[in-house]
Design a protein around this motif. Structure first.
Motif, PDB file in Angstrom:
ATOM      1  N   LYS A  52       0.820  -1.219   0.000  1.00  0.00           N
ATOM      2  CA  LYS A  52       0.000   0.000   0.000  1.00  0.00           C
ATOM      3  C   LYS A  52       0.853   1.268   0.000  1.00  0.00           C
ATOM      4  CE  LYS A  52      -2.174  -1.038   3.848  1.00  0.00           C
ATOM      5  NZ  LYS A  52      -1.450  -2.289   4.173  1.00  0.00           N
ATOM      6  N   THR A  53       1.795   1.341   0.944  1.00  0.00           N
ATOM      7  CA  THR A  53       2.615   2.550   1.040  1.00  0.00           C
ATOM      8  C   THR A  53       3.454   2.745  -0.220  1.00  0.00           C
ATOM      9  OG1 THR A  53       2.683   2.471   3.450  1.00  0.00           O
ATOM     10  CG2 THR A  53       4.476   3.657   2.379  1.00  0.00           C
ATOM     11  N   THR A  54       4.008   1.667  -0.726  1.00  0.00           N
ATOM     12  CA  THR A  54       4.801   1.753  -1.958  1.00  0.00           C
ATOM     13  C   THR A  54       3.961   2.339  -3.086  1.00  0.00           C
ATOM     14  OG1 THR A  54       6.099  -0.178  -1.272  1.00  0.00           O
ATOM     15  CG2 THR A  54       6.140   0.386  -3.619  1.00  0.00           C
ATOM     16  N   ALA A 173      -3.827   9.477   1.296  1.00  0.00           N
ATOM     17  CA  ALA A 173      -3.778   9.267   2.745  1.00  0.00           C
ATOM     18  C   ALA A 173      -3.332   7.836   3.039  1.00  0.00           C
ATOM     19  CB  ALA A 173      -5.151   9.538   3.363  1.00  0.00           C
ATOM     20  N   ASP A 174      -2.256   7.718   3.803  1.00  0.00           N
ATOM     21  CA  ASP A 174      -1.689   6.403   4.104  1.00  0.00           C
ATOM     22  C   ASP A 174      -2.052   5.992   5.529  1.00  0.00           C
ATOM     23  OD1 ASP A 174      -0.309   4.070   4.092  1.00  0.00           O
ATOM     24  OD2 ASP A 174       1.666   4.945   3.661  1.00  0.00           O
ATOM     25  N   GLU A 175      -3.040   5.144   5.650  1.00  0.00           N
ATOM     26  CA  GLU A 175      -3.561   4.682   6.944  1.00  0.00           C
ATOM     27  C   GLU A 175      -3.774   5.852   7.911  1.00  0.00           C
ATOM     28  OE1 GLU A 175      -2.506   0.918   8.390  1.00  0.00           O
ATOM     29  OE2 GLU A 175      -1.235   0.404   6.683  1.00  0.00           O
ATOM     30  N   PRO A 176      -4.599   6.805   7.500  1.00  0.00           N
ATOM     31  CA  PRO A 176      -4.773   8.025   8.305  1.00  0.00           C
ATOM     32  C   PRO A 176      -5.401   7.772   9.667  1.00  0.00           C
ATOM     33  CG  PRO A 176      -6.428   7.939   6.583  1.00  0.00           C
ATOM     34  CD  PRO A 176      -5.456   6.820   6.304  1.00  0.00           C
TER      35      PRO A 176
HETATM   36 MG   LIG Z   1       2.128   1.096   4.791  1.00  0.00          MG
END
Ligand SMILES: [Mg+2]
Ligand SMILES: Nc1ncnc2c1ncn2[C@@H]1O[C@H](COP(=O)(O)OP(=O)(O)O)[C@@H](O)[C@H]1O
Length: 230
Positions: A52-54, A173-176
């Motif tokens: 996900k973050t990538t 938004a990354d796991e906000p």
């Molecule tokens: Mg992540």
């Protein structure tokens, strides 16, 4: 004719990304393709390590893919040089992170104003927009408080206001809600939902919180670097 207007906000085609080399290589993304239509809130789910973050970093111009194409707001990211990517991140994309990322010594209002300072907006314009955004996220009364004087949910609201400062086309938004309790997390996700409607912004939100998925217009699932059909 008006291709640029009708094109999806985000178009990812067959993106690959690995870390490391040879037998130690980690294939974080293995041929990912999807679109985020303009004005939609798309959730990206998947357990820790699924990529996900990538993927969000590549869509937001913070990282580059090994292969594949990424278009954001009508621009092919591969055609942008460093300055072009910088301008994209500053003017077109707003980022929200799990850890809020606020500057501890600045007040809520000053934090929200940082992106506008970076693009040298006039002080008067900045103050007006900061006030507007703090009201939008329900923190008008907390403008003078520093992050340490705010709850986690309030800090994330400040971060959302900051992400909107320069009128971005896309919110990433990354796991906000990853550091928030369930109730506060839901409120933050509802705020994102409301903001996508009211601010004419598009959002791509990574989460592994299943209760947030019903607020999304669509849900993509990543599993081991691949999008799996819902
Ligand atoms: Mg992540
Ligand atoms: N900078 C890095 N160096 C090496 N491996 C990485 C790096 N960043 C991520 N990875 C690996 O890539 C995979 C995907 O990670 P990530 O995109 O952070 O997934 P998620 O955000 O879904 O938890 C994981 O196996 C992770 O360990």
């Amino acid at each position: 004719m008006s291709q640029v207007v009708t094109e999806a906000m985000v178009r990812v085609e067959d993106v690959h990304k690995s870390y490391g080399h040879g037998t130690a290589a980690v294939h974080a993304l293995r041929g990912v393709s999807f679109e985020v239509p303009r004005g939609e809130l798309v959730a990206l789910r998947g357990r820790s390590g699924s990529g996900k973050t990538t993927l969000l970093n590549i869509v937001g111009g913070l990282d580059v893919p090994d292969a594949g194409r990424v278009r954001v707001d009508g621009r092919d990211l591969a055609e942008l040089d460093e300055d072009g990517l910088l301008a994209l991140r500053r003017d077109r994309v707003g980022f929200v992170f799990q850890s809020f990322g606020l500057v501890p010594i600045l007040t809520a209002a000053e934090n929200v104003g940082v992106p506008m300072r970076l693009r040298r907006a006039a002080p008067r314009e900045r103050e007006e927009r900061v006030g507007l955004l703090l009201s939008l996220v329900g923190l008008a009364e907390h403008a003078a408080q520093r992050p340490g004087e705010l709850s986690g949910g309030q800090q994330q609201r400040v971060a959302i206001a900051r992400a909107l400062a320069n009128n971005p086309a896309l919110l990433v938004a990354d796991e906000p809600t990853g550091q928030l309790d369930a109730e506060t997390g839901h409120a933050v996700m509802e705020l994102l939902r409301a903001v996508v409607r009211s601010e004419q912004v598009t959002a791509l939100v990574a989460t592994h919180d299943a209760t947030l998925l019903d607020l999304a217009d669509r849900v993509l699932e990543l599993r081991d670097g691949e999008i799996v059909e819902q």
